[in-house]
Motif scaffolding. Structure first.
Motif, PDB file in Angstrom:
ATOM      1  N   SER A   1       4.432  -5.277   1.966  1.00 40.88           N
ATOM      2  CA  SER A   1       4.181  -3.840   1.771  1.00 40.88           C
ATOM      3  C   SER A   1       4.389  -3.064   3.067  1.00 40.88           C
ATOM      4  O   SER A   1       3.836  -1.978   3.254  1.00 40.88           O
ATOM      5  CB  SER A   1       2.754  -3.617   1.253  1.00 40.88           C
ATOM      6  OG  SER A   1       1.801  -4.139   2.167  1.00 40.88           O
TER       7      SER A   1
ATOM      8  N   TYR B   1       2.267   1.907  12.171  1.00 39.40           N
ATOM      9  CA  TYR B   1       3.614   2.134  11.662  1.00 39.40           C
ATOM     10  C   TYR B   1       4.466   3.084  12.503  1.00 39.40           C
ATOM     11  O   TYR B   1       5.689   3.126  12.315  1.00 39.40           O
ATOM     12  CB  TYR B   1       3.543   2.661  10.226  1.00 39.40           C
ATOM     13  CG  TYR B   1       2.988   1.640   9.263  1.00 39.40           C
ATOM     14  CD1 TYR B   1       3.685   0.476   8.972  1.00 39.40           C
ATOM     15  CD2 TYR B   1       1.746   1.826   8.655  1.00 39.40           C
ATOM     16  CE1 TYR B   1       3.174  -0.470   8.101  1.00 39.40           C
ATOM     17  CE2 TYR B   1       1.226   0.889   7.768  1.00 39.40           C
ATOM     18  CZ  TYR B   1       1.942  -0.260   7.506  1.00 39.40           C
ATOM     19  OH  TYR B   1       1.430  -1.201   6.650  1.00 39.40           O
TER      20      TYR B   1
ATOM     21  N   GLN C   1       5.936  -0.636   5.915  1.00 40.92           N
ATOM     22  CA  GLN C   1       6.469   0.709   5.792  1.00 40.92           C
ATOM     23  C   GLN C   1       7.226   1.097   7.052  1.00 40.92           C
ATOM     24  O   GLN C   1       7.063   0.492   8.109  1.00 40.92           O
ATOM     25  CB  GLN C   1       5.331   1.721   5.572  1.00 40.92           C
ATOM     26  CG  GLN C   1       4.418   1.415   4.400  1.00 40.92           C
ATOM     27  CD  GLN C   1       3.184   2.292   4.406  1.00 40.92           C
ATOM     28  OE1 GLN C   1       3.165   3.371   4.995  1.00 40.92           O
ATOM     29  NE2 GLN C   1       2.129   1.830   3.745  1.00 40.92           N
ATOM     30  N   LYS C   2       8.047   2.123   6.927  1.00 39.50           N
ATOM     31  CA  LYS C   2       8.700   2.776   8.063  1.00 39.50           C
ATOM     32  C   LYS C   2       9.352   1.756   9.000  1.00 39.50           C
ATOM     33  O   LYS C   2      10.078   0.880   8.575  1.00 39.50           O
ATOM     34  CB  LYS C   2       7.688   3.667   8.792  1.00 39.50           C
ATOM     35  CG  LYS C   2       7.091   4.763   7.916  1.00 39.50           C
ATOM     36  CD  LYS C   2       6.082   5.613   8.679  1.00 39.50           C
ATOM     37  CE  LYS C   2       5.497   6.687   7.807  1.00 39.50           C
ATOM     38  NZ  LYS C   2       4.492   7.504   8.528  1.00 39.50           N
TER      39      LYS C   2
ATOM     40  N   ASP D   1       5.754  -0.713  -2.275  1.00 44.99           N
ATOM     41  CA  ASP D   1       4.915   0.388  -1.814  1.00 44.99           C
ATOM     42  C   ASP D   1       3.440   0.005  -1.743  1.00 44.99           C
ATOM     43  O   ASP D   1       2.713   0.463  -0.870  1.00 44.99           O
ATOM     44  CB  ASP D   1       5.082   1.603  -2.739  1.00 44.99           C
ATOM     45  CG  ASP D   1       6.476   2.199  -2.668  1.00 44.99           C
ATOM     46  OD1 ASP D   1       7.074   2.162  -1.576  1.00 44.99           O
ATOM     47  OD2 ASP D   1       6.956   2.686  -3.706  1.00 44.99           O
TER      48      ASP D   1
END
Length: 251
Positions: free
Chosen positions: A161, A120, A163-164, A188
């Motif tokens: 899901s 990520y 992220q970032k 999340d």
């Protein structure tokens, strides 16, 4: 109208193959690049090395064989295939390390944290943005979406899901693959996908096992999710579409 959720990774995007390529390029084969004996910028300044001195050493056939053998040995040491679980740490080695910060206490980076950083923070665009789609997957999403709306059966939402920086990289992936999905939601946790759909097409074991009693899971079969007894199991989205299972669950 009810909602059909379609997971991006494992169903549309071949995350695992792209992760493997990025890991091998980063940890296994990078050592072959230094065989050119190119000095660092600091060494060049200290020793008066000019631009014309940056000449790669010509490798012999024996050199190439040694490099290849070393890379293969390292790959066998650090990678365990096939990926038949949903935990990449079971298959790819990440070391615990210590990060030093000026004026602060040293921070221990666990293998799990190192994996998350790799995915990520270090290489999100290489992994998520440049991954391949499973053959014809995005076109099948477009067809399924049109079929559901035209017949008044369901709306389609893509679920992930990520992220970032993996989030903008995923938008790039979908644009590159000509996705016409009208709705995309980032959650999340894998289990949270169920908050946004009535039927879910997925390949992630955590999402599959979290199916509520009043909803339905359609599993796309992969090496890492073969351990549960799932009634609606198919090899890809095309098989889902032609099987008639969407009519059965939504009509």
């Amino acid at each position: 109208m009810r909602t059909l959720g379609i997971s991006i990774d494992g169903v549309i995007r071949d995350f695992n193959s792209q992760f493997h390529k990025t890991y091998v390029k980063t940890f296994i084969h990078n050592e072959s690049l230094v065989s050119a004996n190119i000095p660092s910028h600091a060494d060049a300044r200290l020793n008066g090395i000019g631009e014309s001195d940056f000449v790669a050493k010509e490798l012999t056939e024996s050199d190439m064989e040694s490099i290849q053998s070393a890379a293969e040995n390292k790959e066998n040491e650090m990678i365990s295939l096939p990926v038949n679980s949903d935990d990449l740490l079971n298959h790819y080695r990440f070391e615990e390390s210590v990060m030093k910060f000026m004026g602060e206490e040293d921070k221990i980076v666990s293998p799990k944290d190192a994996l998350q950083k790799f995915i990520y923070e270090d290489y999100p665009f290489q992994i998520f943005g440049m991954a391949s789609e499973y053959s014809g997957a995005n076109e099948m999403v477009n067809r399924i979406q049109g079929y559901g709306r035209q017949n008044g059966y369901f709306n389609v939402v893509l679920l992930s899901s990520d992220q970032k920086q993996a989030i903008p990289a995923t938008y790039g992936f979908l644009a590159r693959c000509h996705s016409r999905a009208k709705s995309i939601i980032f959650v999340d946790k894998e289990e949270d996908k169920w908050n946004h759909c009535d039927v879910l097409i997925d390949a992630n074991p955590r999402a599959i096992q979290a199916v509520p009693s009043d909803k339905y899971i359609i599993r796309i079969l992969r090496d890492w999710n073969q351990y549960d007894d799932i009634e609606h199991t198919y090899v890809d989205l095309k098989e889902v579409f032609i099987s008639g299972v969407l009519d059965k669950l939504f009509k």
